[in-house]
Design a protein around this motif. Structure first.
Motif, PDB file in Angstrom:
ATOM      1  N   CYS B  17       0.836  -1.210   0.000  1.00  0.00           N
ATOM      2  CA  CYS B  17       0.000   0.000   0.000  1.00  0.00           C
ATOM      3  C   CYS B  17       0.871   1.260   0.000  1.00  0.00           C
ATOM      4  O   CYS B  17       1.853   1.349   0.744  1.00  0.00           O
ATOM      5  CB  CYS B  17      -0.921  -0.005   1.223  1.00  0.00           C
ATOM      6  N   ALA B  62      -5.746  13.098   4.885  1.00  0.00           N
ATOM      7  CA  ALA B  62      -6.738  12.031   4.672  1.00  0.00           C
ATOM      8  C   ALA B  62      -6.046  10.674   4.537  1.00  0.00           C
ATOM      9  O   ALA B  62      -6.496   9.672   5.096  1.00  0.00           O
ATOM     10  CB  ALA B  62      -7.570  12.340   3.427  1.00  0.00           C
ATOM     11  N   SER B  63      -4.935  10.647   3.807  1.00  0.00           N
ATOM     12  CA  SER B  63      -4.206   9.385   3.607  1.00  0.00           C
ATOM     13  C   SER B  63      -3.663   8.844   4.917  1.00  0.00           C
ATOM     14  O   SER B  63      -3.727   7.636   5.188  1.00  0.00           O
ATOM     15  CB  SER B  63      -3.038   9.602   2.633  1.00  0.00           C
ATOM     16  N   ASP B  66      -6.498   7.613   7.040  1.00  0.00           N
ATOM     17  CA  ASP B  66      -7.023   6.389   6.437  1.00  0.00           C
ATOM     18  C   ASP B  66      -6.154   5.179   6.792  1.00  0.00           C
ATOM     19  O   ASP B  66      -6.610   4.207   7.406  1.00  0.00           O
ATOM     20  CB  ASP B  66      -7.090   6.592   4.914  1.00  0.00           C
ATOM     21  N   LEU B  94      -9.914  -2.866   4.927  1.00  0.00           N
ATOM     22  CA  LEU B  94     -10.071  -1.826   3.910  1.00  0.00           C
ATOM     23  C   LEU B  94     -11.008  -0.762   4.462  1.00  0.00           C
ATOM     24  O   LEU B  94     -11.778  -1.021   5.384  1.00  0.00           O
ATOM     25  CB  LEU B  94     -10.695  -2.412   2.638  1.00  0.00           C
ATOM     26  N   THR B  95     -10.953   0.408   3.841  1.00  0.00           N
ATOM     27  CA  THR B  95     -11.800   1.505   4.284  1.00  0.00           C
ATOM     28  C   THR B  95     -13.141   1.468   3.559  1.00  0.00           C
ATOM     29  O   THR B  95     -13.176   1.444   2.331  1.00  0.00           O
ATOM     30  CB  THR B  95     -11.103   2.847   4.007  1.00  0.00           C
ATOM     31  N   ALA B  96     -14.222   1.475   4.323  1.00  0.00           N
ATOM     32  CA  ALA B  96     -15.546   1.592   3.725  1.00  0.00           C
ATOM     33  C   ALA B  96     -15.969   3.057   3.674  1.00  0.00           C
ATOM     34  O   ALA B  96     -16.571   3.503   2.701  1.00  0.00           O
ATOM     35  CB  ALA B  96     -16.565   0.781   4.527  1.00  0.00           C
ATOM     36  N   ALA B  97     -15.641   3.794   4.714  1.00  0.00           N
ATOM     37  CA  ALA B  97     -15.991   5.216   4.758  1.00  0.00           C
ATOM     38  C   ALA B  97     -14.915   5.982   5.512  1.00  0.00           C
ATOM     39  O   ALA B  97     -14.356   5.494   6.500  1.00  0.00           O
ATOM     40  CB  ALA B  97     -17.343   5.413   5.426  1.00  0.00           C
ATOM     41  N   LEU B  98     -14.633   7.155   5.004  1.00  0.00           N
ATOM     42  CA  LEU B  98     -13.614   8.033   5.593  1.00  0.00           C
ATOM     43  C   LEU B  98     -14.218   9.412   5.760  1.00  0.00           C
ATOM     44  O   LEU B  98     -14.799   9.949   4.804  1.00  0.00           O
ATOM     45  CB  LEU B  98     -12.403   8.115   4.647  1.00  0.00           C
ATOM     46  N   HIS B  99     -14.094   9.948   6.949  1.00  0.00           N
ATOM     47  CA  HIS B  99     -14.569  11.319   7.169  1.00  0.00           C
ATOM     48  C   HIS B  99     -13.458  12.100   7.857  1.00  0.00           C
ATOM     49  O   HIS B  99     -12.902  11.650   8.850  1.00  0.00           O
ATOM     50  CB  HIS B  99     -15.841  11.323   8.020  1.00  0.00           C
ATOM     51  N   VAL B 100     -13.146  13.263   7.307  1.00  0.00           N
ATOM     52  CA  VAL B 100     -12.120  14.122   7.898  1.00  0.00           C
ATOM     53  C   VAL B 100     -12.682  15.522   8.065  1.00  0.00           C
ATOM     54  O   VAL B 100     -13.259  16.083   7.118  1.00  0.00           O
ATOM     55  CB  VAL B 100     -10.848  14.189   7.021  1.00  0.00           C
ATOM     56  N   VAL B 149     -10.846  -7.287   4.921  1.00  0.00           N
ATOM     57  CA  VAL B 149     -10.697  -7.592   3.504  1.00  0.00           C
ATOM     58  C   VAL B 149     -11.379  -8.931   3.213  1.00  0.00           C
ATOM     59  O   VAL B 149     -11.097  -9.934   3.866  1.00  0.00           O
ATOM     60  CB  VAL B 149      -9.209  -7.672   3.098  1.00  0.00           C
TER      61      VAL B 149
END
Lengths: 158, 158
Positions: B17, B62-63, B66, B94-100, B149
């Motif tokens: 990654c 964000a990265s 995450d 794995l990411t399903a949703a990301l909020h910043v 995953v």
């Protein structure tokens, strides 16, 4: 001939962003343009932008949605003001909130297309909704709340 | 001696990654470790990670949030299962949703510290809350919904 992108109108001292600055040689240098009511950006992931093998890492998707949305916010604000992009004073936006839903793994060997629509323009705030399409499928959706860069953060304006 | 980071336990074929893979020479190679109930990651932004001059671009933030959050989700899942990190079968997320939420501009010349807490572990889903601290101030907060995953996406497991 390709029309100028939103980012091509940013003043030089606001063009160093890793995601969208045309003067950042190490960056992604995304380009966003209107297609009717949608703003569109296409980006070819590089081989090292991997998550698990074969798929794009989420941070790139977040970065593309972020910068494409702030660019679209800028274009929308100029349009709302009845002004041509690039005219002074510059209308440049920062992200207040970013939300990304990752719907399915995003293939790394296809161009990524981010299509954004303007949900709201209110004072210094613009809300942008977007979706990321790869290989014909919507792989992620995004929403960005963008706010106009405060005067005291604008380079060379102090 | 520094303890091994969460990411050092990932199997080789899940270590590419861009954000967190120790085998991605072009990537960020973040490292996350427990400090009591919080998981902590420190990252020094590079000069080209700029937004407007002097500040970090939102995509990097964000990265980091995450990948630090999916790493913390993995560590939390092992802990919940009473297993040592690195034991098979691998628990990778794995990411399903990301909020910043970007609370204030993040200085580029200071180390960024991301501190995460586990809000929920439920089946294959883990929710992680985090905050990014730079120069003594919380500059951003994040929330990530991470999902384990699926077997069919695990490399070499088909």
């Amino acid at each position: 001939m390709t029309s100028k992108a939103f980012q091509d109108f940013y003043p030089d001292d606001l063009s160093h962003c890793y995601g969208c600055g045309r003067l950042n040689p190490d960056g992604l240098q995304i380009k966003s343009r209107w297609e009717g009511e949608e703003a569109v950006c296409t980006f070819a992931p590089r081989p090292y932008h991997t998550a698990i093998p074969g798929y794009v890492y989420g941070g790139l998707i977040a970065s593309l949605i972020d910068c494409h949305s702030t660019g679209t916010a800028s274009a929308a604000a100029y349009r709302e003001a009845g002004r041509e992009m690039g005219t002074e004073p510059a209308l440049r936006f920062l992200t207040a909130a970013l939300h990304v839903n990752y719907l399915k793994p995003t293939p790394i060997d296809a161009p990524l297309e981010i299509r954004a629509t303007v949900k709201e323009v209110k004072g210094r705030k613009v809300v942008i909704a977007s979706r990321l399409v790869a290989a014909g499928q919507v792989c992620a959706t995004g929403e960005v709340v963008a706010v106009q860069v405060p005067e005291d953060l604008m380079p060379g304006k102090s």
